[in-house]
Write a protein that holds these residues in place. Structure first.
Motif, PDB file in Angstrom:
ATOM      1  N   ARG A 261      45.095  -2.317   5.041  1.00  0.00           N
ATOM      2  CA  ARG A 261      46.368  -1.722   4.627  1.00  0.00           C
ATOM      3  C   ARG A 261      46.185  -0.409   3.875  1.00  0.00           C
ATOM      4  O   ARG A 261      47.083   0.033   3.164  1.00  0.00           O
ATOM      5  CB  ARG A 261      47.152  -2.715   3.766  1.00  0.00           C
ATOM      6  N   GLY A 262      45.032   0.206   4.009  1.00  0.00           N
ATOM      7  CA  GLY A 262      44.827   1.499   3.379  1.00  0.00           C
ATOM      8  C   GLY A 262      44.484   1.436   1.917  1.00  0.00           C
ATOM      9  O   GLY A 262      44.753   2.384   1.168  1.00  0.00           O
ATOM     10  N   GLY A 263      43.877   0.348   1.482  1.00  0.00           N
ATOM     11  CA  GLY A 263      43.475   0.240   0.085  1.00  0.00           C
ATOM     12  C   GLY A 263      42.175   0.977  -0.191  1.00  0.00           C
ATOM     13  O   GLY A 263      41.449   1.380   0.718  1.00  0.00           O
ATOM     14  N   THR A 264      41.887   1.155  -1.465  1.00  0.00           N
ATOM     15  CA  THR A 264      40.669   1.851  -1.902  1.00  0.00           C
ATOM     16  C   THR A 264      39.979   1.039  -2.975  1.00  0.00           C
ATOM     17  O   THR A 264      40.619   0.546  -3.911  1.00  0.00           O
ATOM     18  CB  THR A 264      41.006   3.242  -2.465  1.00  0.00           C
ATOM     19  N   LEU A 265      38.682   0.890  -2.839  1.00  0.00           N
ATOM     20  CA  LEU A 265      37.852   0.307  -3.888  1.00  0.00           C
ATOM     21  C   LEU A 265      37.263   1.477  -4.668  1.00  0.00           C
ATOM     22  O   LEU A 265      36.587   2.334  -4.099  1.00  0.00           O
ATOM     23  CB  LEU A 265      36.755  -0.553  -3.264  1.00  0.00           C
ATOM     24  N   LEU A 266      37.552   1.532  -5.954  1.00  0.00           N
ATOM     25  CA  LEU A 266      37.199   2.677  -6.794  1.00  0.00           C
ATOM     26  C   LEU A 266      36.245   2.252  -7.894  1.00  0.00           C
ATOM     27  O   LEU A 266      36.413   1.203  -8.513  1.00  0.00           O
ATOM     28  CB  LEU A 266      38.464   3.272  -7.418  1.00  0.00           C
ATOM     29  N   VAL A 267      35.249   3.094  -8.153  1.00  0.00           N
ATOM     30  CA  VAL A 267      34.353   2.923  -9.292  1.00  0.00           C
ATOM     31  C   VAL A 267      34.419   4.175 -10.153  1.00  0.00           C
ATOM     32  O   VAL A 267      34.282   5.299  -9.644  1.00  0.00           O
ATOM     33  CB  VAL A 267      32.901   2.662  -8.836  1.00  0.00           C
ATOM     34  N   TYR A 277      32.830   0.935 -13.955  1.00  0.00           N
ATOM     35  CA  TYR A 277      33.948  -0.003 -13.923  1.00  0.00           C
ATOM     36  C   TYR A 277      34.595   0.043 -12.538  1.00  0.00           C
ATOM     37  O   TYR A 277      34.767   1.125 -11.969  1.00  0.00           O
ATOM     38  CB  TYR A 277      34.961   0.337 -15.014  1.00  0.00           C
ATOM     39  N   GLN A 278      34.962  -1.131 -12.042  1.00  0.00           N
ATOM     40  CA  GLN A 278      35.485  -1.224 -10.671  1.00  0.00           C
ATOM     41  C   GLN A 278      36.985  -1.512 -10.673  1.00  0.00           C
ATOM     42  O   GLN A 278      37.476  -2.316 -11.474  1.00  0.00           O
ATOM     43  CB  GLN A 278      34.740  -2.320  -9.910  1.00  0.00           C
ATOM     44  N   TYR A 279      37.691  -0.852  -9.730  1.00  0.00           N
ATOM     45  CA  TYR A 279      39.131  -1.017  -9.561  1.00  0.00           C
ATOM     46  C   TYR A 279      39.454  -1.160  -8.076  1.00  0.00           C
ATOM     47  O   TYR A 279      38.713  -0.678  -7.215  1.00  0.00           O
ATOM     48  CB  TYR A 279      39.888   0.215 -10.080  1.00  0.00           C
ATOM     49  N   ALA A 280      40.591  -1.785  -7.807  1.00  0.00           N
ATOM     50  CA  ALA A 280      41.152  -1.777  -6.458  1.00  0.00           C
ATOM     51  C   ALA A 280      42.504  -1.072  -6.516  1.00  0.00           C
ATOM     52  O   ALA A 280      43.314  -1.335  -7.414  1.00  0.00           O
ATOM     53  CB  ALA A 280      41.327  -3.193  -5.929  1.00  0.00           C
ATOM     54  N   LEU A 281      42.726  -0.143  -5.590  1.00  0.00           N
ATOM     55  CA  LEU A 281      43.992   0.579  -5.500  1.00  0.00           C
ATOM     56  C   LEU A 281      44.669   0.231  -4.178  1.00  0.00           C
ATOM     57  O   LEU A 281      44.002   0.160  -3.133  1.00  0.00           O
ATOM     58  CB  LEU A 281      43.774   2.090  -5.555  1.00  0.00           C
ATOM     59  N   SER A 282      45.959   0.017  -4.227  1.00  0.00           N
ATOM     60  CA  SER A 282      46.713  -0.114  -2.983  1.00  0.00           C
ATOM     61  C   SER A 282      46.816   1.260  -2.332  1.00  0.00           C
ATOM     62  O   SER A 282      46.358   2.270  -2.888  1.00  0.00           O
ATOM     63  CB  SER A 282      48.102  -0.680  -3.260  1.00  0.00           C
ATOM     64  N   HIS A 283      47.393   1.320  -1.120  1.00  0.00           N
ATOM     65  CA  HIS A 283      47.598   2.604  -0.453  1.00  0.00           C
ATOM     66  C   HIS A 283      48.315   3.542  -1.423  1.00  0.00           C
ATOM     67  O   HIS A 283      49.382   3.216  -1.949  1.00  0.00           O
ATOM     68  CB  HIS A 283      48.437   2.398   0.808  1.00  0.00           C
ATOM     69  N   ALA A 284      47.720   4.688  -1.696  1.00  0.00           N
ATOM     70  CA  ALA A 284      48.198   5.559  -2.774  1.00  0.00           C
ATOM     71  C   ALA A 284      49.621   6.045  -2.525  1.00  0.00           C
ATOM     72  O   ALA A 284      49.935   6.563  -1.452  1.00  0.00           O
ATOM     73  CB  ALA A 284      47.251   6.739  -2.937  1.00  0.00           C
ATOM     74  N   ASN A 285      50.452   5.893  -3.539  1.00  0.00           N
ATOM     75  CA  ASN A 285      51.847   6.324  -3.465  1.00  0.00           C
ATOM     76  C   ASN A 285      52.368   6.608  -4.865  1.00  0.00           C
ATOM     77  O   ASN A 285      53.310   5.988  -5.358  1.00  0.00           O
ATOM     78  CB  ASN A 285      52.702   5.252  -2.779  1.00  0.00           C
ATOM     79  N   GLY A 286      51.717   7.560  -5.526  1.00  0.00           N
ATOM     80  CA  GLY A 286      52.157   7.948  -6.855  1.00  0.00           C
ATOM     81  C   GLY A 286      52.110   6.788  -7.839  1.00  0.00           C
ATOM     82  O   GLY A 286      51.217   5.942  -7.798  1.00  0.00           O
ATOM     83  N   GLY A 295      36.800  -4.757 -14.094  1.00  0.00           N
ATOM     84  CA  GLY A 295      35.951  -4.726 -15.267  1.00  0.00           C
ATOM     85  C   GLY A 295      34.622  -4.028 -15.046  1.00  0.00           C
ATOM     86  O   GLY A 295      34.398  -3.349 -14.037  1.00  0.00           O
ATOM     87  N   LYS A 296      33.733  -4.219 -16.009  1.00  0.00           N
ATOM     88  CA  LYS A 296      32.450  -3.526 -16.043  1.00  0.00           C
ATOM     89  C   LYS A 296      31.480  -4.107 -15.029  1.00  0.00           C
ATOM     90  O   LYS A 296      31.320  -5.315 -14.912  1.00  0.00           O
ATOM     91  CB  LYS A 296      31.857  -3.610 -17.443  1.00  0.00           C
ATOM     92  N   ILE A 297      30.806  -3.214 -14.298  1.00  0.00           N
ATOM     93  CA  ILE A 297      29.795  -3.611 -13.318  1.00  0.00           C
ATOM     94  C   ILE A 297      28.464  -3.757 -14.036  1.00  0.00           C
ATOM     95  O   ILE A 297      28.059  -2.845 -14.761  1.00  0.00           O
ATOM     96  CB  ILE A 297      29.680  -2.563 -12.203  1.00  0.00           C
ATOM     97  N   PRO A 298      27.728  -4.849 -13.846  1.00  0.00           N
ATOM     98  CA  PRO A 298      26.404  -4.972 -14.464  1.00  0.00           C
ATOM     99  C   PRO A 298      25.471  -3.853 -13.995  1.00  0.00           C
ATOM    100  O   PRO A 298      25.554  -3.400 -12.857  1.00  0.00           O
ATOM    101  CB  PRO A 298      25.908  -6.334 -13.966  1.00  0.00           C
TER     102      PRO A 298
END
Length: 319
Positions: A261-267, A277-286, A295-298
């Protein structure tokens, strides 16, 4: 992982005739000390469903001031799970962009390629992976430009899955402008500066399509923005705020597509504390973009910058 992902990409591009197999990597923690990049033994598949079933992973490259390179993979969880691979000799750099995994026409030689800045000079590296993967990769370098003293971040796009293809180098300058260069063969064509980037700090590409690229960018104040940049010459970027705060600590951003669905895994990497630190973003829309923090990556993230390890045929579709 890289051979598997590259096989997926080749299959999707209609370029794979035979399967590529490799030895499995350690599941968690520290990988085999003679393993330099992640791998999985699954055979390649070409269906969208099978590719989508492949787990999302942040594959992060750490080029260091000491002249080494290392891969750390992070799997989303709370907290994230990480696997670190062996360091190998590289070169001391100041700025680095995405590493793309590729192969020659006969699929007998595998390698990564990408761009880096050392001092005021821009270099292209080609880092060959020996047939005996217990031996360290062999990097080679070619100087391709000068005048990069005042740049504080670089990023590359690479739309190679269909026509019209394009590849761009983006450079964030201390004069508050974003510069774009078309990568044409072994050369670069300057497309001029784009003003209006005062206060921006880190950036990475999250989308590349036939008509636009999208950069994900942070500011010194901690805001997270997208810059939607049309391919058409002279077109102005469309800026959208995702979050107004919370991202000030990060000097590096690493992004990879995740899901269907156009998501992004962000570090995001804090260079001062050598923490990621790791994040998940949905399809970007402002501001409507969903942001999930894992949270924090070992691990110790001691790169001068931190880069995505991906393949030549992977397409980013985060916006």
């Amino acid at each position: 992982m890289k051979l598997q992902r590259f096989a997926f990409a080749l299959a999707g591009a209609g370029l794979l005739a035979t399967a590529v197999a490799s030895a499995p990597a350690a599941a968690l923690g520290q990988a085999d000390p003679v393993s330099y990049f992640s791998q999985q033994g699954d055979r390649p598949v070409s269906t969208k469903a099978a590719i989508a079933a492949n787990p999302c992973i942040s594959a992060i490259g750490l080029p260091t001031a000491a002249g080494t390179m290392q891969e750390i993979d992070a799997t989303p969880a709370k907290p994230p799970r990480a696997t670190a691979y062996a360091k190998f000799p590289f070169v001391s750099s100041r700025l680095d962009a995405t590493w793309y995994f590729a192969a020659n026409a006969n699929q007998t030689q595998f390698y990564y390629y990408g761009l880096l800045v050392q001092g005021a000079s821009l270099y292209r590296h080609t880092t060959y992976i020996p047939t005996d993967e217990t031996k360290p990769p062999v990097p080679t370098f070619k100087r391709v430009g000068s005048g990069w003293t005042n740049f504080k971040a670089i990023a590359t796009s690479n739309y190679s899955v269909a026509q019209p293809r394009h590849a761009y180098l983006y450079g964030l300058n201390t004069n508050n402008s974003l510069y774009r260069y078309a990568i044409v063969g072994a050369g670069f064509k300057s497309l001029g500066p784009i003003p209006g980037f005062r206060g921006f700090k880190a950036m990475t590409v999250i989308a590349e399509t036939p008509t636009y690229d999208t950069l994900l960018m942070t500011t010194t104040a901690g805001a997270l923005w997208t810059a939607h940049i049309p391919i058409a010459a002279g077109a102005k970027p469309v800026m959208k705020l995702i979050r107004s705060s919370g991202f000030a600590a990060y000097e590096s951003l690493v992004a990879q597509s995740c899901g269907t669905r156009g998501g992004t895994l962000l570090v995001g990497v804090d260079h001062n504390t050598k923490s990621a630190y790791q994040y998940a973003l949905s399809h970007a829309n402002g501001t409507a973009t969903a942001v999930t923090s894992y949270g924090k990556i070992p691990g110790v993230f001691d790169g001068v910058s931190h880069v995505s390890l991906t393949t030549h045929y992977d397409q980013l579709v985060g916006e």
